[in-house]
Enzyme design. Structure first.
Site, PDB file in Angstrom:
ATOM      1  N   ARG A   2     -15.648  37.004  67.285  1.00 51.81           N
ATOM      2  CA  ARG A   2     -15.421  35.111  67.333  1.00 51.81           C
ATOM      3  C   ARG A   2     -16.393  34.485  67.548  1.00 51.81           C
ATOM      4  O   ARG A   2     -17.729  34.965  68.630  1.00 51.81           O
ATOM      5  CB  ARG A   2     -14.309  34.589  67.940  1.00 51.81           C
ATOM      6  CG  ARG A   2     -13.333  35.215  67.614  1.00 51.81           C
ATOM      7  CD  ARG A   2     -11.706  34.556  68.354  1.00 51.81           C
ATOM      8  NE  ARG A   2     -10.692  35.564  68.774  1.00 51.81           N
ATOM      9  CZ  ARG A   2      -9.725  35.892  67.862  1.00 51.81           C
ATOM     10  NH1 ARG A   2     -10.256  35.582  65.860  1.00 51.81           N
ATOM     11  NH2 ARG A   2      -9.038  36.788  67.590  1.00 51.81           N
ATOM     12  N   GLY A  47     -10.282  38.119  64.463  1.00 54.12           N
ATOM     13  CA  GLY A  47      -9.148  39.184  64.356  1.00 54.12           C
ATOM     14  C   GLY A  47      -9.829  39.905  63.908  1.00 54.12           C
ATOM     15  O   GLY A  47      -9.736  39.263  62.505  1.00 54.12           O
ATOM     16  N   ASP A 102      -8.897  31.787  58.868  1.00 51.85           N
ATOM     17  CA  ASP A 102      -8.975  30.681  58.781  1.00 51.85           C
ATOM     18  C   ASP A 102     -10.498  30.164  59.355  1.00 51.85           C
ATOM     19  O   ASP A 102     -10.966  28.847  58.921  1.00 51.85           O
ATOM     20  CB  ASP A 102      -7.550  29.662  58.584  1.00 51.85           C
ATOM     21  CG  ASP A 102      -7.232  29.472  60.445  1.00 51.85           C
ATOM     22  OD1 ASP A 102      -8.013  30.364  60.954  1.00 51.85           O
ATOM     23  OD2 ASP A 102      -6.775  28.929  60.601  1.00 51.85           O
ATOM     24  N   ARG A 118      -0.717  33.623  66.548  1.00 47.17           N
ATOM     25  CA  ARG A 118      -1.156  32.232  67.013  1.00 47.17           C
ATOM     26  C   ARG A 118      -0.362  32.141  66.950  1.00 47.17           C
ATOM     27  O   ARG A 118       0.608  31.751  67.309  1.00 47.17           O
ATOM     28  CB  ARG A 118      -2.498  32.175  65.669  1.00 47.17           C
ATOM     29  CG  ARG A 118      -3.303  31.708  66.580  1.00 47.17           C
ATOM     30  CD  ARG A 118      -4.967  31.129  65.943  1.00 47.17           C
ATOM     31  NE  ARG A 118      -5.300  32.631  65.912  1.00 47.17           N
ATOM     32  CZ  ARG A 118      -6.613  32.565  67.027  1.00 47.17           C
ATOM     33  NH1 ARG A 118      -6.832  32.061  67.894  1.00 47.17           N
ATOM     34  NH2 ARG A 118      -7.126  34.204  66.636  1.00 47.17           N
ATOM     35  N   ASP A 161      -2.336  37.414  60.441  1.00 48.66           N
ATOM     36  CA  ASP A 161      -1.408  36.362  61.375  1.00 48.66           C
ATOM     37  C   ASP A 161      -0.767  35.897  59.801  1.00 48.66           C
ATOM     38  O   ASP A 161       0.519  35.116  59.752  1.00 48.66           O
ATOM     39  CB  ASP A 161      -1.787  35.060  61.572  1.00 48.66           C
ATOM     40  CG  ASP A 161      -2.735  35.021  62.827  1.00 48.66           C
ATOM     41  OD1 ASP A 161      -2.279  36.647  63.708  1.00 48.66           O
ATOM     42  OD2 ASP A 161      -3.309  34.881  63.457  1.00 48.66           O
ATOM     43  N   THR A 215      -6.819  38.731  57.608  1.00 44.93           N
ATOM     44  CA  THR A 215      -6.125  38.343  58.732  1.00 44.93           C
ATOM     45  C   THR A 215      -4.386  38.188  59.146  1.00 44.93           C
ATOM     46  O   THR A 215      -3.721  38.746  58.008  1.00 44.93           O
ATOM     47  CB  THR A 215      -5.643  36.394  59.658  1.00 44.93           C
ATOM     48  OG1 THR A 215      -5.021  36.689  59.905  1.00 44.93           O
ATOM     49  CG2 THR A 215      -5.411  35.963  58.480  1.00 44.93           C
ATOM     50  N   ASP A 271      -1.751  33.447  58.081  1.00 48.03           N
ATOM     51  CA  ASP A 271      -0.999  31.858  58.200  1.00 48.03           C
ATOM     52  C   ASP A 271      -2.923  31.552  57.183  1.00 48.03           C
ATOM     53  O   ASP A 271      -3.597  30.241  57.673  1.00 48.03           O
ATOM     54  CB  ASP A 271      -2.029  31.562  59.750  1.00 48.03           C
ATOM     55  CG  ASP A 271      -2.681  31.709  59.905  1.00 48.03           C
ATOM     56  OD1 ASP A 271      -3.835  32.782  59.874  1.00 48.03           O
ATOM     57  OD2 ASP A 271      -3.782  31.367  60.987  1.00 48.03           O
TER      58      ASP A 271
HETATM   59  O1  F6P Z   1      -5.770  36.458  64.305  1.00 49.89           O
HETATM   60  C1  F6P Z   1      -5.259  37.519  65.235  1.00 49.89           C
HETATM   61  C2  F6P Z   1      -4.681  36.845  66.267  1.00 49.89           C
HETATM   62  O2  F6P Z   1      -4.053  38.616  66.662  1.00 49.89           O
HETATM   63  C3  F6P Z   1      -3.766  36.233  66.364  1.00 49.89           C
HETATM   64  O3  F6P Z   1      -2.600  37.001  66.090  1.00 49.89           O
HETATM   65  C4  F6P Z   1      -3.932  36.112  67.833  1.00 49.89           C
HETATM   66  O4  F6P Z   1      -3.206  34.707  68.724  1.00 49.89           O
HETATM   67  C5  F6P Z   1      -4.876  35.966  68.376  1.00 49.89           C
HETATM   68  O5  F6P Z   1      -5.755  36.703  67.358  1.00 49.89           O
HETATM   69  C6  F6P Z   1      -5.825  36.921  69.598  1.00 49.89           C
HETATM   70  O6  F6P Z   1      -6.969  36.914  69.874  1.00 49.89           O
HETATM   71  P1  F6P Z   1      -7.715  38.090  70.487  1.00 49.89           P
HETATM   72  O7  F6P Z   1      -8.217  39.463  70.096  1.00 49.89           O
HETATM   73  O8  F6P Z   1      -9.185  37.533  70.611  1.00 49.89           O
HETATM   74  O9  F6P Z   1      -7.102  37.807  72.243  1.00 49.89           O
END
Ligand code: F6P
Length: 328
Positions: free
Chosen positions: A77, A16, A108, A177, A133, A131, A135
């Site tokens: 990803r 992300g 991560d 997340r 998050d 990130t 985390d």
């Molecule tokens: O890891 C960053 C994040 O924004 C999380 O907070 C969220 O769960 C996820 O990515 C959303 O991913 P995507 O943009 O692939 O839907």
């Protein structure tokens, strides 16, 4: 600690996107060039590495980007990188250009990829925690978190105005997340009455009891911030549950979503991204390989990537106590 000399480095952003990634790319590119290295940008994270979407960067390639959200290198990803065949393609593409050091800016999942990659192939990797998050174990800051939290705070403040005007219950879902940092920080900063995070069990009976008491006093105004990964399953589920118990209450939901990932990075994110990016290159030059450059108590720390992906950051009980006392 110095091992094989690093002469050409690659930089990529993965997973992300997070505000401040551009500032980190800029720092890696300019520090690399300062030290006489060749620096290559890799598009769309590990995907571009596999597809050989790699280009040489100059100092001017990163002009005028420190203030921009998103990432000029794009991100993705990459399921193919989970397989050895994909990682082998990626390695061959680096090898043919003589790239012998890699900086990976991501969360991560990206760090997991780096651990696997560096254990199979002779390519030193340095991680930068990018990130929203927050985390990642072993650092007080991750690139993008501060901006995301400030975006959430700004949005929640606005919602509070209308919530207050109507005496409503508002349930606001924030990202993260399976981590509750964005919810905890934005919830405290906006004076939320309840903050639901995956790291702690919420006593829902207690929440309902306090809402009923408020309802009796005709003062049913209440802000609930929910982390998307909370056990109750997000804001919509919490609304269903509360609506059953409080049929007369006006309960509204707002899911902040990807707005939290965009926008210009805050000063804090620009600073930590610049500092971390600079140190990532220093790590490669010093032969400090397969670590990520984190900040703890305002000092740089170099944590083995392997250790980072095996551990989780902890939310302190003190914060939870503060939430409880201040919201009462
Ligand atoms: O890891 C960053 C994040 O924004 C999380 O907070 C969220 O769960 C996820 O990515 C959303 O991913 P995507 O943009 O692939 O839907």
């Amino acid at each position: 600690m110095r091992k094989k000399k690093v002469t050409k480095i690659g930089v990529l952003t993965s997973g992300g996107d997070a505000p401040g990634m551009n500032a980190a790319v800029r720092a890696v590119v300019r520090t690399g060039i300062y030290h006489g290295l060749e620096v290559y940008g890799i598009m769309r994270g590990y995907q571009g590495l596999i597809e050989d979407d790699i280009f040489k960067m100059e100092s001017r390639s990163v002009a005028n980007i420190i203030q921009r959200g998103g990432t000029i290198l794009k991100t993705a990803r990459c399921p193919e990188f989970l397989h050895k065949a994909g990682r082998k393609k990626a390695y061959d593409n680096l090898k043919k250009r003589g790239i012998n050091g890699l900086v990976i800016i991501g969360g991560d999942g990206s760090f997991r990829g780096a651990v696997q990659f560096s254990s199979e192939f002779d390519i030193p990797c340095i991680g930068l925690a990018g990130t929203i998050d927050k985390d990642i174990y072993g650092t007080d800051f991750t690139i993008g978190f501060d901006t995301a939290v400030n975006t959430a705070v700004d949005a929640i403040d606005k919602i509070r105005d209308t919530m207050d005007a109507h005496d409503r219950v508002f349930i606001i879902e924030v990202m993260g997340r399976d981590a509750g940092y964005i919810a905890l920080h934005s919830g405290i900063a906006t004076g939320a009455e309840n903050i639901l995070i995956p790291e702690r069990k919420t006593d829902m009976k207690n929440v309902i009891k306090s809402l009923r008491e408020k309802e009796k006093r005709r003062k049913l105004v209440n802000l609930i911030v929910v982390a998307e990964g909370d056990d109750f399953g997000g804001a919509d589920e919490v609304q269903k549950l509360l609506s059953k118990q409080l049929p007369k209450a006006e309960i509204r939901v707002c899911i902040l979503g990807h707005i939290q990932r965009g926008g210009a990075p805050t000063c804090m994110d620009r600073l930590i991204a610049s500092r971390m990016g600079y140190h990532a290159v220093e790590c490669l030059l010093e032969g400090r390989y397969n670590v990520f450059a984190g900040i703890l108590n305002n000092k740089m720390h170099y944590i083995p990537l392997e250790q980072a992906v095996k551990n989780k950051g902890k939310i302190s009980d003190e914060w939870m106590k503060i939430v409880k006392i201040l919201a009462s």
